[in-house]
Scaffold this motif. Structure first.
Motif, PDB file in Angstrom:
ATOM      1  N   SER A   1      -6.061  -2.592   9.751  1.00  0.00           N
ATOM      2  CA  SER A   1      -5.599  -3.646  10.661  1.00  0.00           C
ATOM      3  C   SER A   1      -4.599  -3.145  11.686  1.00  0.00           C
ATOM      4  O   SER A   1      -4.373  -3.797  12.712  1.00  0.00           O
ATOM      5  CB  SER A   1      -4.974  -4.788   9.852  1.00  0.00           C
ATOM      6  OG  SER A   1      -3.893  -4.307   9.061  1.00  0.00           O
ATOM      7  N   LYS A   2      -3.987  -2.009  11.435  1.00  0.00           N
ATOM      8  CA  LYS A   2      -3.034  -1.438  12.379  1.00  0.00           C
ATOM      9  C   LYS A   2      -2.928   0.062  12.107  1.00  0.00           C
ATOM     10  O   LYS A   2      -3.259   0.535  11.006  1.00  0.00           O
ATOM     11  CB  LYS A   2      -1.653  -2.088  12.220  1.00  0.00           C
ATOM     12  CG  LYS A   2      -1.038  -1.877  10.849  1.00  0.00           C
ATOM     13  CD  LYS A   2       0.323  -2.549  10.740  1.00  0.00           C
ATOM     14  CE  LYS A   2       0.925  -2.331   9.343  1.00  0.00           C
ATOM     15  NZ  LYS A   2       2.255  -2.975   9.223  1.00  0.00           N
ATOM     16  N   PRO A   3      -2.462   0.834  13.102  1.00  0.00           N
ATOM     17  CA  PRO A   3      -2.216   2.255  12.844  1.00  0.00           C
ATOM     18  C   PRO A   3      -1.089   2.417  11.823  1.00  0.00           C
ATOM     19  O   PRO A   3      -0.164   1.612  11.759  1.00  0.00           O
ATOM     20  CB  PRO A   3      -1.802   2.802  14.208  1.00  0.00           C
ATOM     21  CG  PRO A   3      -2.304   1.801  15.200  1.00  0.00           C
ATOM     22  CD  PRO A   3      -2.224   0.480  14.505  1.00  0.00           C
ATOM     23  N   PHE A   4      -1.169   3.452  11.008  1.00  0.00           N
ATOM     24  CA  PHE A   4      -0.135   3.719  10.015  1.00  0.00           C
ATOM     25  C   PHE A   4       0.473   5.085  10.264  1.00  0.00           C
ATOM     26  O   PHE A   4      -0.155   5.982  10.828  1.00  0.00           O
ATOM     27  CB  PHE A   4      -0.711   3.639   8.592  1.00  0.00           C
ATOM     28  CG  PHE A   4      -1.921   4.506   8.357  1.00  0.00           C
ATOM     29  CD1 PHE A   4      -1.793   5.817   7.918  1.00  0.00           C
ATOM     30  CD2 PHE A   4      -3.199   3.995   8.563  1.00  0.00           C
ATOM     31  CE1 PHE A   4      -2.910   6.609   7.706  1.00  0.00           C
ATOM     32  CE2 PHE A   4      -4.329   4.772   8.351  1.00  0.00           C
ATOM     33  CZ  PHE A   4      -4.178   6.093   7.918  1.00  0.00           C
ATOM     34  N   LYS A   5       1.724   5.232   9.860  1.00  0.00           N
ATOM     35  CA  LYS A   5       2.453   6.484  10.077  1.00  0.00           C
ATOM     36  C   LYS A   5       2.029   7.515   9.038  1.00  0.00           C
ATOM     37  O   LYS A   5       1.962   7.226   7.846  1.00  0.00           O
ATOM     38  CB  LYS A   5       3.968   6.240   9.995  1.00  0.00           C
ATOM     39  CG  LYS A   5       4.843   7.490   9.972  1.00  0.00           C
ATOM     40  CD  LYS A   5       4.768   8.307  11.253  1.00  0.00           C
ATOM     41  CE  LYS A   5       5.411   7.637  12.423  1.00  0.00           C
ATOM     42  NZ  LYS A   5       6.872   7.558  12.347  1.00  0.00           N
ATOM     43  N   VAL A   6       1.756   8.725   9.496  1.00  0.00           N
ATOM     44  CA  VAL A   6       1.508   9.864   8.616  1.00  0.00           C
ATOM     45  C   VAL A   6       2.672  10.825   8.805  1.00  0.00           C
ATOM     46  O   VAL A   6       2.932  11.292   9.920  1.00  0.00           O
ATOM     47  CB  VAL A   6       0.183  10.569   8.939  1.00  0.00           C
ATOM     48  CG1 VAL A   6      -0.034  11.768   8.009  1.00  0.00           C
ATOM     49  CG2 VAL A   6      -0.981   9.596   8.827  1.00  0.00           C
ATOM     50  N   LEU A   7       3.390  11.098   7.741  1.00  0.00           N
ATOM     51  CA  LEU A   7       4.537  12.000   7.782  1.00  0.00           C
ATOM     52  C   LEU A   7       4.324  13.077   6.726  1.00  0.00           C
ATOM     53  O   LEU A   7       4.322  12.790   5.530  1.00  0.00           O
ATOM     54  CB  LEU A   7       5.831  11.224   7.520  1.00  0.00           C
ATOM     55  CG  LEU A   7       7.134  12.025   7.589  1.00  0.00           C
ATOM     56  CD1 LEU A   7       7.317  12.655   8.963  1.00  0.00           C
ATOM     57  CD2 LEU A   7       8.327  11.123   7.255  1.00  0.00           C
ATOM     58  N   LEU A   8       4.128  14.303   7.179  1.00  0.00           N
ATOM     59  CA  LEU A   8       3.830  15.423   6.288  1.00  0.00           C
ATOM     60  C   LEU A   8       4.970  16.431   6.328  1.00  0.00           C
ATOM     61  O   LEU A   8       5.418  16.837   7.410  1.00  0.00           O
ATOM     62  CB  LEU A   8       2.527  16.108   6.708  1.00  0.00           C
ATOM     63  CG  LEU A   8       1.289  15.202   6.838  1.00  0.00           C
ATOM     64  CD1 LEU A   8       0.108  16.006   7.349  1.00  0.00           C
ATOM     65  CD2 LEU A   8       0.966  14.539   5.509  1.00  0.00           C
TER      66      LEU A   8
ATOM     67  N   GLY B   1       2.248  14.904   2.209  1.00  0.00           N
ATOM     68  CA  GLY B   1       2.940  13.624   2.272  1.00  0.00           C
ATOM     69  C   GLY B   1       2.110  12.521   1.662  1.00  0.00           C
ATOM     70  O   GLY B   1       1.014  12.755   1.136  1.00  0.00           O
ATOM     71  N   GLU B   2       2.633  11.300   1.692  1.00  0.00           N
ATOM     72  CA  GLU B   2       1.932  10.123   1.181  1.00  0.00           C
ATOM     73  C   GLU B   2       1.853   9.076   2.270  1.00  0.00           C
ATOM     74  O   GLU B   2       2.784   8.928   3.071  1.00  0.00           O
ATOM     75  CB  GLU B   2       2.646   9.556  -0.051  1.00  0.00           C
ATOM     76  CG  GLU B   2       2.545  10.446  -1.276  1.00  0.00           C
ATOM     77  CD  GLU B   2       3.109   9.784  -2.520  1.00  0.00           C
ATOM     78  OE1 GLU B   2       3.698   8.681  -2.375  1.00  0.00           O
ATOM     79  OE2 GLU B   2       2.971  10.351  -3.612  1.00  0.00           O
ATOM     80  N   ILE B   3       0.741   8.354   2.306  1.00  0.00           N
ATOM     81  CA  ILE B   3       0.552   7.321   3.318  1.00  0.00           C
ATOM     82  C   ILE B   3       0.331   5.966   2.659  1.00  0.00           C
ATOM     83  O   ILE B   3      -0.099   5.879   1.511  1.00  0.00           O
ATOM     84  CB  ILE B   3      -0.645   7.650   4.241  1.00  0.00           C
ATOM     85  CG1 ILE B   3      -1.950   7.739   3.436  1.00  0.00           C
ATOM     86  CG2 ILE B   3      -0.397   8.927   5.014  1.00  0.00           C
ATOM     87  CD1 ILE B   3      -3.175   7.883   4.297  1.00  0.00           C
ATOM     88  N   ASP B   4       0.632   4.938   3.409  1.00  0.00           N
ATOM     89  CA  ASP B   4       0.416   3.559   2.987  1.00  0.00           C
ATOM     90  C   ASP B   4      -0.737   3.014   3.831  1.00  0.00           C
ATOM     91  O   ASP B   4      -0.593   2.800   5.033  1.00  0.00           O
ATOM     92  CB  ASP B   4       1.693   2.748   3.220  1.00  0.00           C
ATOM     93  CG  ASP B   4       1.615   1.351   2.632  1.00  0.00           C
ATOM     94  OD1 ASP B   4       0.492   0.886   2.351  1.00  0.00           O
ATOM     95  OD2 ASP B   4       2.671   0.713   2.471  1.00  0.00           O
TER      96      ASP B   4
END
Length: 490
Positions: free
Chosen positions: A402-409, A426-429
């Motif tokens: 439904s929306k872009p999500f942040k990827v932080l590695l 990293g982990e994503i939601d």
């Protein structure tokens, strides 16, 4: 021992894994006092101070490149001394520093040229002027085990007018040659080189010979200073466009409070590398390969694009961060999962990835050096070609998050720098899904229940970068990336 030029190996100021020396534990920039002069001045008459930050790996292996991180070289001169070198009325200068770095091991030595650049620097009416140079430096390959020392002695600095067209060659206003003052130590770091696997060699290593086109000292003919042979100059090693977008280093650790911080925009060097990754879906207790060997994903990089620097002499300690801009165009991934533990579902996933920022840097304080490396970007997922137990399921053309999500590695000590690459984790939601289903059938709850939620681990492995404009064409074409969790090829 071979020294090979790798222009543009980055973020990105290495400044990453293992700062300082294997022999001593005094991290931080090396402070040097030098005497500088022009060819016309005869004896050196200008006093200068230098703060040189260069993260050289603490350990290395025989016949494998040891890549120092990109370097920060701050040269401080008095405004009065500069006035004697520059034409009257000069208000700003750009400069280029060329350092001669000696690499010595087992009684042998070779010289690597470190070429660094400083952006336009305004000249105050009085006081001191600090020119902050940055850049990527050559890697070094050692043919035998033993401690290898890096040290700097002489360097030259070219001063040019900042008023000219940056795209055109501008004659130097002045060129100064600087040498360390008497009794000054230019030692930068020590790398402990071992045989592959970390063991000492069981026999004496073979003596390398001087290659065609290489050079050596008269007393050390078996120490080669060379560059790898170039391939076809017209070859297109990076069949992708340079990245577009803006760097965003807000996810990286920020400078601690206290003291001014200097932010410099840099042109960046275009390079590319292969990347391969794995993504876990926590709810399905499974993982998918983001891109396989038959569908390599090329990451396009401009490195570095932004430098954020603060002197370690200021309150709170030193801080250096290099931000690179990257684009990662991932191919579709296809995986099969057991939905709800029993229903086999096969689907293709398209990744829509925004501009990526790769940030590498360190803090320097009396307590020691703390390094960091991370990549951040926004991403959306789209599902298509879905099959349930082999039967196609029409999910429509716009079944997506439904929306872009942040990827932080985060790279930790496994990501050396942009040039050498490494692992980022990293982990994503995953957000809820929308647009899934056709003919009035709402499949959004099905995919949201089975896929969405936190704790989905992502691991990406970036291989070494190819710099197509580099005459040596090191690592070109870009080598394949290893699948995370597998043993790298030896």
């Amino acid at each position: 021992m071979k020294v090979a030029s790798v222009a543009g190996l980055a973020l990105l100021a290495g400044l990453l894994s293992g700062g300082g020396s294997a022999a001593d534990e005094s991290p931080g920039p090396v402070s040097l006092a030098a005497a500088c002069g022009t060819e016309d001045s005869g004896e050196a008459a200008v006093a200068a101070t230098v703060a040189l930050s260069a993260d050289v790996p603490e350990t290395g292996e025989v016949n494998r490149p040891v890549q120092p991180g990109p370097v920060s070289f701050a040269l401080t001169l008095s405004r009065a001394d500069l006035a004697g070198l520059l034409p009257e009325g000069a208000e700003a200068v750009v400069s280029r520093a060329a350092l001669k770095v000696e690499v010595a091991q087992n009684g042998k030595s070779a010289v690597a040229s470190w070429e660094l650049n400083a952006p336009s620097t305004s000249l105050p009416a009085d006081g001191d002027v600090t020119l902050v140079h940055t850049g990527e430096v050559p890697y070094v390959t050692f043919g035998s085990a033993g401690d290898a020392d890096f040290s700097v002695g002489e360097f030259t600095v070219e001063l040019r007018s900042a008023a000219g067209d940056p795209e055109e060659a501008v004659p130097a206003l002045a060129t100064v040659t600087c040498r360390l003052k008497e009794n000054g130590s230019g030692h930068l770091a020590t790398t402990r080189v071992t045989a592959v696997g970390g063991d000492e060699p069981s026999r004496a290593p073979e003596t390398p010979s001087t290659p065609a086109g290489g050079s050596a000292r008269e007393d050390d003919k078996d120490i080669a200073v060379e560059a790898p042979a170039a391939d076809d100059e017209d070859a297109d090693f990076c069949p992708i466009e340079p990245p577009e977008g803006e760097v965003d280093g807000s996810d990286a650790p920020q400078p601690p409070p206290g003291g001014p911080v200097r932010v410099m925009e840099l042109p960046g060097v275009f390079m590319c590398a292969n990347a391969m990754g794995l993504a876990n879906v926590r709810k399905l207790d499974g993982a998918m390969i983001i891109n396989g060997g038959s569908a390599p994903a090329l990451i396009s990089v401009l490195s570095p694009k932004l430098a954020t620097v603060r002197s370690s002499n200021q309150e709170g300690g030193g801080y250096t961060r290099y931000d690179s801009l990257a684009n990662l165009d991932l191919p579709d991934a296809e995986s099969t999962f057991l939905t709800f533990g029993f229903q086999p579902v096969t689907a293709k996933v398209s990744f829509e990835t925004g501009p990526m920022t790769i940030s590498i840097g360190n803090y320097i304080s009396p307590a020691g050096r703390e390094t960091f490396s991370l990549a951040s970007f926004y991403q959306s997922l789209r599902l298509h070609d879905v099959k349930v137990n082999g039967t196609p399921l029409d999910v429509g053309s716009d079944c997506r998050t439904s929306k872009p999500f942040k990827v932080l590695l985060n790279g930790g000590d496994k990501y050396t720098n942009v040039g050498v690459g490494g692992l980022l984790e990293g982990e994503i939601d995953i957000p809820p899904f929308t647009g899934c289903g056709t003919g009035g059938e709402d499949l959004n709850p099905l995919f949201t229940a089975s896929l969405s939620g936190p704790g989905n681990r992502v691991v990406m492995n970036q291989a070494s970068t190819c710099v197509p404009t580099n005459p040596t064409r090191s690592y070109c074409p870009p080598p394949p990336a290893e699948l995370p969790g597998t043993k790298p090829a030896t």
